[in-house]
Design a protein around this motif. Structure first.
Motif, short mmCIF file in Angstrom:
data_model
loop_
_atom_site.label_atom_id
_atom_site.label_comp_id
_atom_site.label_asym_id
_atom_site.label_seq_id
_atom_site.Cartn_x
_atom_site.Cartn_y
_atom_site.Cartn_z
N GLY A 1 -8.31 1.00 0.84
CA GLY A 1 -9.13 1.48 -0.27
C GLY A 1 -9.62 2.90 -0.04
N ASP A 2 -9.88 3.22 1.22
CA ASP A 2 -10.31 4.58 1.56
C ASP A 2 -9.22 5.58 1.15
N ILE A 3 -7.99 5.25 1.52
CA ILE A 3 -6.85 6.13 1.26
C ILE A 3 -6.52 6.17 -0.25
N ILE A 4 -6.38 4.99 -0.82
CA ILE A 4 -5.93 4.88 -2.22
C ILE A 4 -6.97 5.44 -3.20
N SER A 5 -8.26 5.18 -2.92
CA SER A 5 -9.28 5.67 -3.85
C SER A 5 -9.38 7.20 -3.78
N ASP A 6 -9.19 7.75 -2.60
CA ASP A 6 -9.22 9.22 -2.49
C ASP A 6 -8.00 9.84 -3.18
N GLU A 7 -6.84 9.24 -2.98
CA GLU A 7 -5.64 9.77 -3.65
C GLU A 7 -5.80 9.68 -5.17
N ALA A 8 -6.30 8.54 -5.65
CA ALA A 8 -6.47 8.36 -7.10
C ALA A 8 -7.46 9.38 -7.66
N SER A 9 -8.54 9.63 -6.92
CA SER A 9 -9.52 10.64 -7.35
C SER A 9 -8.85 12.00 -7.49
N MET A 10 -8.06 12.33 -6.47
CA MET A 10 -7.52 13.68 -6.40
C MET A 10 -6.52 13.95 -7.52
N ILE A 11 -5.76 12.95 -7.93
CA ILE A 11 -4.79 13.22 -8.99
C ILE A 11 -5.47 13.57 -10.31
N THR A 12 -6.74 13.21 -10.46
CA THR A 12 -7.44 13.65 -11.67
C THR A 12 -7.70 15.15 -11.63
N GLY A 13 -7.79 15.71 -10.42
CA GLY A 13 -8.01 17.14 -10.29
C GLY A 13 -9.45 17.57 -10.46
N SER A 14 -10.34 16.62 -10.77
CA SER A 14 -11.74 16.99 -11.02
C SER A 14 -12.68 16.09 -10.24
N ILE A 15 -12.69 16.33 -8.94
CA ILE A 15 -13.55 15.55 -8.05
C ILE A 15 -15.02 15.67 -8.47
N GLY A 16 -15.40 16.79 -9.02
CA GLY A 16 -16.78 17.03 -9.43
C GLY A 16 -17.23 16.20 -10.62
N MET A 17 -16.31 15.41 -11.16
CA MET A 17 -16.62 14.58 -12.33
C MET A 17 -16.71 13.10 -12.00
N LEU A 18 -16.50 12.73 -10.71
CA LEU A 18 -16.31 11.31 -10.42
C LEU A 18 -17.51 10.63 -9.75
N VAL B 1 0.82 -1.22 0.00
CA VAL B 1 0.00 0.00 0.00
C VAL B 1 0.85 1.27 0.00
N ASP B 2 2.00 1.26 0.70
CA ASP B 2 2.84 2.47 0.70
C ASP B 2 3.45 2.69 -0.68
N ASN B 3 3.82 1.59 -1.33
CA ASN B 3 4.33 1.72 -2.70
C ASN B 3 3.24 2.22 -3.65
N CYS B 4 2.02 1.72 -3.45
CA CYS B 4 0.90 2.15 -4.30
C CYS B 4 0.66 3.66 -4.17
N ALA B 5 0.74 4.16 -2.93
CA ALA B 5 0.56 5.60 -2.71
C ALA B 5 1.62 6.40 -3.46
N MET B 6 2.82 5.82 -3.60
CA MET B 6 3.88 6.47 -4.36
C MET B 6 3.66 6.33 -5.87
N GLN B 7 3.33 5.12 -6.30
CA GLN B 7 3.20 4.86 -7.73
C GLN B 7 2.05 5.64 -8.35
N LEU B 8 1.00 5.94 -7.57
CA LEU B 8 -0.12 6.74 -8.11
C LEU B 8 0.35 8.14 -8.50
N VAL B 9 1.41 8.61 -7.82
CA VAL B 9 1.94 9.94 -8.11
C VAL B 9 3.01 9.87 -9.20
N ARG B 10 3.77 8.79 -9.18
CA ARG B 10 4.92 8.65 -10.06
C ARG B 10 4.53 8.19 -11.46
N ASN B 11 3.65 7.19 -11.51
CA ASN B 11 3.31 6.59 -12.80
C ASN B 11 1.92 5.98 -12.74
#
Ligand SMILES: [Mg+2]
Ligand SMILES: [Mg+2]
Lengths: 358, 358
Positions: free
Chosen positions: B248-265, B224-234
């Motif tokens: 899943g709570d942490i990873i799904s929120d991070e993944a949402s945020m990198i899209t930059g458009s929470i209002g679309m999800l 999970v710590d690697n996943c938190a990094m890889q979502l940012v890196r690649n």
């Protein structure tokens, strides 16, 4: 001042980066008139090869007899298949425990000169990024009991771990984080999940109580899932973060990665005893071992943390950081942070350059 | 086909966005010749105001009698101070439990037209971003027993939670994730922390076993710590991710945020029963309620997920997604995703536009 340092080069690029960090350390001591005594011991794969254990008693003894420990990196494919109980990483867990190192300090700093390396947009980074994650290191769910496997009344297997903190464990790490925040930007985020977890509710109660002694520090709480988002959205809002072992593992790694330059990041593990441990966060990089491509700067910056946190030698620590900044500003790089138009140095060239410019 | 939908508008902007999503749903049903029956029920703050509970029995009954539930958003400052046991969010937890919704599907998709909104650099995003996080929703440490507070033999308080999974819980969520991955990019990452946690070791054993039935899906495990990094890196390396409740709570929120458009999800919560629940991931946004600034697209895309996952109406779902893409390509935006040179529409204008272009 007398500085008795135990050096643990470890595996892979460990010996190469440690060698350069020692060059810098010796130069600093010479410049400021400190008496440096170095001892060396084995940990990780090299210790397994020599003594069939990743953490010989002699290594523990030498560390305990020192004022501070400087480590390189451990592990590699050679030891990936051996028995779990004597894997190289056990050496690291063991020395943390032997020294009572309950706090992991993980700065995630974006060097001005390396802004292009960040994975985040310039507009998100803004003025830069300088976060200190203070992670609880020897408690929480990674060590909590009971843990294991069982079979329920229907004959079905289940497995479980316990996330547990007691008041004193929370208090010491939060107190330490407030002290660190006070020396930095005077802002502390305590990261937890108190809307769901009982253990986080206790964490918050204790942190709130501790915060009363630090009214000069701007104190906030934040849910861990929100923190994972905010690090991507607006990392500039953070100065110091304190959190438990599991959340800290995730959040410190995410914070490191957004800088884009893992090869630049040092860390410290400290406790109530006098001996702390300092090491770069990157690994042993067996693929580039011996090629001269390793970046010694994270280890050199670990020396800076050591001078600051183990010896209160802020001027010496500042000088190392300023010299690293200068070397970067003058266009010198190692392979991992190389950009067009810059000059790529080997590991030993970079170490020598930093030492010469101190 | 007959579609019996129970609508839960909820609080804040909930009623506004639901109204527009229903406009689109009605239009799709008309176009494809489906018979739509709508029922409506109360949840969250409105239910507290009317019935002193965030989840009246009548709401549960109506949901259970439907084929699928479409929800807006719940909560707001008005109900922040009331008793914890009847807070608005309890309504959501309650309806998930009542419907047995063990899986939360959280797509994090970066729309081509909104690439500029991402917090990550263009070079990191590459071809785009289209990740589906499948989060276990009713087990793990958020619900694990025992939990609570205690006092140890030294009179010191401690608090604890239990992260626990049994084989069948892991099996059903991993199986579902493989089915979803198969319909998408045929790649699945199971995210865990098996190098430290017993519960993750069982998770991996079960996932490995399930993977044998899906040899056409490229299966990976990741810490999970690697996943938190890889979502940012690649982030482009991910297609479908499956993980436990907390991770899943942490990873799904991070993944949402990198899209930059929470209002679309959008999101879906599904289980073994026939009734699933669909809702936007953004909140009730009390600050813009009634101003017309709400973005109805995440709710409209939740309708698309509903058609796909509850009714297998892929053509209908695809049409909604294609129409949203078209409207964005033509330069229409809502306030939250507004850029220079685009046309800013109100919530109801956007809903009407999407419906008219279907
Ligand atoms: Mg880690
Ligand atoms: Mg969340």
């Amino acid at each position: 001042m007398d500085l008795n340092i135990c050096v643990l080069p470890g595996d892979g690029i460990g010996p190469e980066i440690i060698e350069q960090a020692v060059v810098v350390l010796e130069k600093v001591c010479e410049k400021f008139g400190h008496k440096l005594s170095l001892d060396e011991a084995q940990i990780g794969g090299v210790a397994i090869d020599a003594h069939n254990t990743p953490l010989p008693q002699a290594t523990i003894d030498k560390c305990l007899a020192s004022d501070a420990v400087l480590m390189g990196a451990i592990g590699g494919p050679k030891w990936d298949k051996i028995d779990k109980s004597i894997r190289p990483e056990r050496g690291l867990l063991g020395i943390r425990k032997a020294l009572g190192l309950y706090a992991n300090l993980r700065p995630a700093k974006l060097w001005d000169e390396l802004k292009d390396a960040s994975f985040l947009k310039d507009s998100v980074i803004g003025d830069g990024l300088d976060i200190m994650v203070v992670r609880e290191l020897i408690g929480g769910i990674y060590f909590g009991e009971p843990r294991g496997e069982g079979v329920d009344e229907n004959g079905e297997r289940y497995a479980y771990n316990t996330m547990v903190y007691k008041e004193s464990e929370v208090k010491r790490i939060v107190k330490l984080a407030f002290e660190i925040a006070r020396k930095r930007g005077s802002k502390l985020h305590s990261v937890e999940k108190a809307n769901v977890l009982d253990v986080s509710q206790l964490w918050n109660e204790v942190a709130e109580e501790v915060s009363k002694d630090y009214s000069d520090v701007d104190y906030h709480t934040m849910y861990v899932d929100n923190c994972a988002m905010q690090l991507v959205r607006n990392p500039g809002q953070f100065d110091t973060i304190v959190t438990g072992n599991l959340f800290g593992d995730i959040i410190s790694d995410e914070a490191s990665m957004i800088t884009g330059s893992i090869g630049m990041l040092p860390s410290a593990s400290i406790g109530d005893g006098k001996v702390s441990l300092f090491e770069p966060i990157h690994g042993s990089a067996p693929d580039i071992t011996g090629t001269g491509k390793a970046n010694p700067l994270a280890t050199i910056l670990s020396v800076s943390m050591m001078l600051r946190y183990s010896f209160d030698l802020d001027a010496e620590a500042d000088l190392i950081e300023a010299t690293v900044a200068k070397v970067l500003a003058e266009g010198y790089r190692t392979a991992d942070i190389m950009e067009d138009g810059k000059e790529c140095l080997s590991c030993s060239e970079m170490g020598a350059l930093v030492a010469s410019k101190l």
